[in-house]
Design an enzyme around this catalytic site. Structure first.
Site, short mmCIF file in Angstrom:
data_model
loop_
_atom_site.label_atom_id
_atom_site.label_comp_id
_atom_site.label_asym_id
_atom_site.label_seq_id
_atom_site.Cartn_x
_atom_site.Cartn_y
_atom_site.Cartn_z
N ALA A 173 28.05 2.80 -26.38
CA ALA A 173 27.29 1.99 -25.42
C ALA A 173 27.04 0.59 -25.97
O ALA A 173 27.13 -0.40 -25.25
CB ALA A 173 25.97 2.67 -25.09
N ASP A 174 26.73 0.50 -27.26
CA ASP A 174 26.49 -0.81 -27.87
C ASP A 174 27.76 -1.65 -27.88
O ASP A 174 27.71 -2.85 -27.56
CB ASP A 174 26.01 -0.61 -29.31
CG ASP A 174 24.64 0.05 -29.38
OD1 ASP A 174 23.64 -0.68 -29.31
OD2 ASP A 174 24.59 1.28 -29.50
N PHE A 175 28.88 -1.04 -28.24
CA PHE A 175 30.12 -1.80 -28.30
C PHE A 175 30.58 -2.23 -26.91
O PHE A 175 31.12 -3.33 -26.73
CB PHE A 175 31.21 -0.98 -28.98
CG PHE A 175 30.98 -0.78 -30.45
CD1 PHE A 175 30.76 -1.86 -31.29
CD2 PHE A 175 30.96 0.48 -31.01
CE1 PHE A 175 30.54 -1.70 -32.65
CE2 PHE A 175 30.73 0.67 -32.36
CZ PHE A 175 30.52 -0.43 -33.18
N ALA A 178 28.46 -5.06 -25.91
CA ALA A 178 28.89 -6.24 -26.66
C ALA A 178 30.06 -6.92 -25.98
O ALA A 178 30.10 -8.15 -25.84
CB ALA A 178 29.27 -5.85 -28.09
#
Length: 405
Positions: A173-175, A178
């Protein structure tokens, strides 16, 4: 204060990175890889949590930090203090981009919200990452990628049908957030600097951890609205194409995707089962998806008779689309990764000569560069504060003694 000279298509762009952990940090790592002057702001006490992630060297240095912090100049600053706020605004005066990922309302409470930033720099683009976004009834809830992976529909769809929902083994989810934030940043830069009419004003970009991951399920919103369809777990099989799977071989595993009709027919011939072509269960992609389990059994009965290398050689010689299942040691040895300089070697003052990711993607005329890996906590305080915004050595010492930097 101008951005220092760097190599890559973003040379001349200055980014003030006030985000921690992964989502904003990975976006600014990409920008730093391709020439942006990224100044990362960390709290004086401890710094970014990634500095404590395993795997660590004998001296306790996180290799994850070395990767995520590369090409960034690191300074320390207590943004919640009055003096810290004034220094932050001084840094922002000449910035192109400001990244932050605090809980919504925090930057406003510190006097560093969009209005404050645009008062000192109307051209600044402010990128805000949070669990649920800046608006909505859940906006004030804390949110990490794990929660986003659950509520985005991703975990429900991931895994095998007879087992529990499965989270990814990376901070997906973070990537994903990003990548969406990086795309949005460059769109905003285009609109500000090159867009029709050229507004010459910045704007605010609101990115949640949830929505970018949810957005990749293309067709699923329409399918639910039109027919009430909910995507379920299908393991390694794709819900819309077949055959597509990981197949066991005599000595390991291999991958294959052959949903295209001509490719499927070639595969059937290669594995000595031409009768599959006329089998009504497998006559087109739709019927193959409906009968993917027996089809995979037919294919795997052949792959199990061969080593991975043998199976791939036979299939590739007949234009099938196949590949091995690699771990990192295999990637290090693979000639394709080597030929494209996907793994490069960098000298680091803390860990010595070490290999790291090469630049992705590749630019023909303006390639970026990895100048250094993740710096030490506050390594660039003197360079940024004294050399670039004009603080004296005495002022720097005073700020350090008061815990402001």
């Amino acid at each position: 204060m101008t951005a220092r000279k760097r190599q890559g298509p973003l040379d001349g762009m200055r980014v003030i990175d006030m985000s921690g952990m992964i989502s904003g940090a990975f976006a600014t790592t990409m920008m730093g890889d391709f020439g942006a002057d990224v100044i990362m702001v960390e709290h004086p006490n401890g710094g970014d949590p990634i500095r404590e992630w395993p795997q660590k060297t004998e001296d306790g240095i996180s290799l994850a930090w070395k990767s995520l912090g590369r090409n960034k100049r690191c300074i320390t600053l207590n943004l919640g203090s009055d003096r810290g706020r004034s220094i932050a605004l001084k840094l922002i005066e000449d910035a192109d981009i400001v990244y932050e990922n605090f809980r919504p309302g925090t930057m406003e409470r510190w006097g560093l919200g969009p209005e404050d930033i645009h008062t000192v720099n109307k051209e600044a683009i402010m990128v805000r990452l949070s669990g649920y976004g800046q608006t909505g009834p859940k906006s004030q809830k804390p949110g990490f990628g794990t929660v986003a992976e659950g509520i985005s529909g991703w975990a429900h769809a991931n895994g095998f049908s007879d087992r529990e929902p499965l989270l990814p083994p990376v901070s997906l989810a973070d990537f994903q957030a990003a990548q969406f934030s990086l795309q949005a940043t460059l769109m905003a830069v285009y609109e500000r600097d090159l867009g029709r009419g050229g507004s010459e004003e910045g704007q605010v970009i609101d990115v949640s951890l949830t929505e970018p991951l949810w957005r990749i399920f293309f067709g699923e919103v329409e399918a639910y609205d039109y027919m009430g369809h909910v995507r379920e777990r299908t393991g390694n099989q794709h819900p819309s194409t077949a055959p597509r799977n990981i197949y066991e071989t005599k000595d390991g595993y291999m991958t294959m995707s052959a949903s295209n009709q001509k490719i499927f027919e070639r595969v059937a011939e290669i594995i000595d089962k031409p009768e599959l072509i006329d089998d009504p269960r497998f006559e087109d992609n739709t019927t193959r998806v409906e009968n993917s389990e027996p089809l995979n059994e037919e294919i795997e009965s052949w792959t199990k008779q061969h080593t991975t290398e043998e199976a791939i050689d036979i299939l590739e010689s007949n234009d099938a689309i196949v590949g091995p299942v690699y771990d990192m040691s295999d990637i290090f040895e693979d000639e394709q990764f080597q030929a494209r300089d996907d793994i490069i070697e960098v000298d680091d003052p803390d860990v010595g000569s070490i290999k790291t990711f090469g630049l992705v993607p590749k630019f023909s005329r303006t390639p970026g560069a990895v100048e250094f890996l993740g710096p030490r906590h506050g390594e660039h305080n003197e360079e940024v504060y004294c050399d670039e915004i004009g603080l004296s050595a005495a002022e720097l010492s005073d700020l350090e003694s008061k815990g402001i930097i």
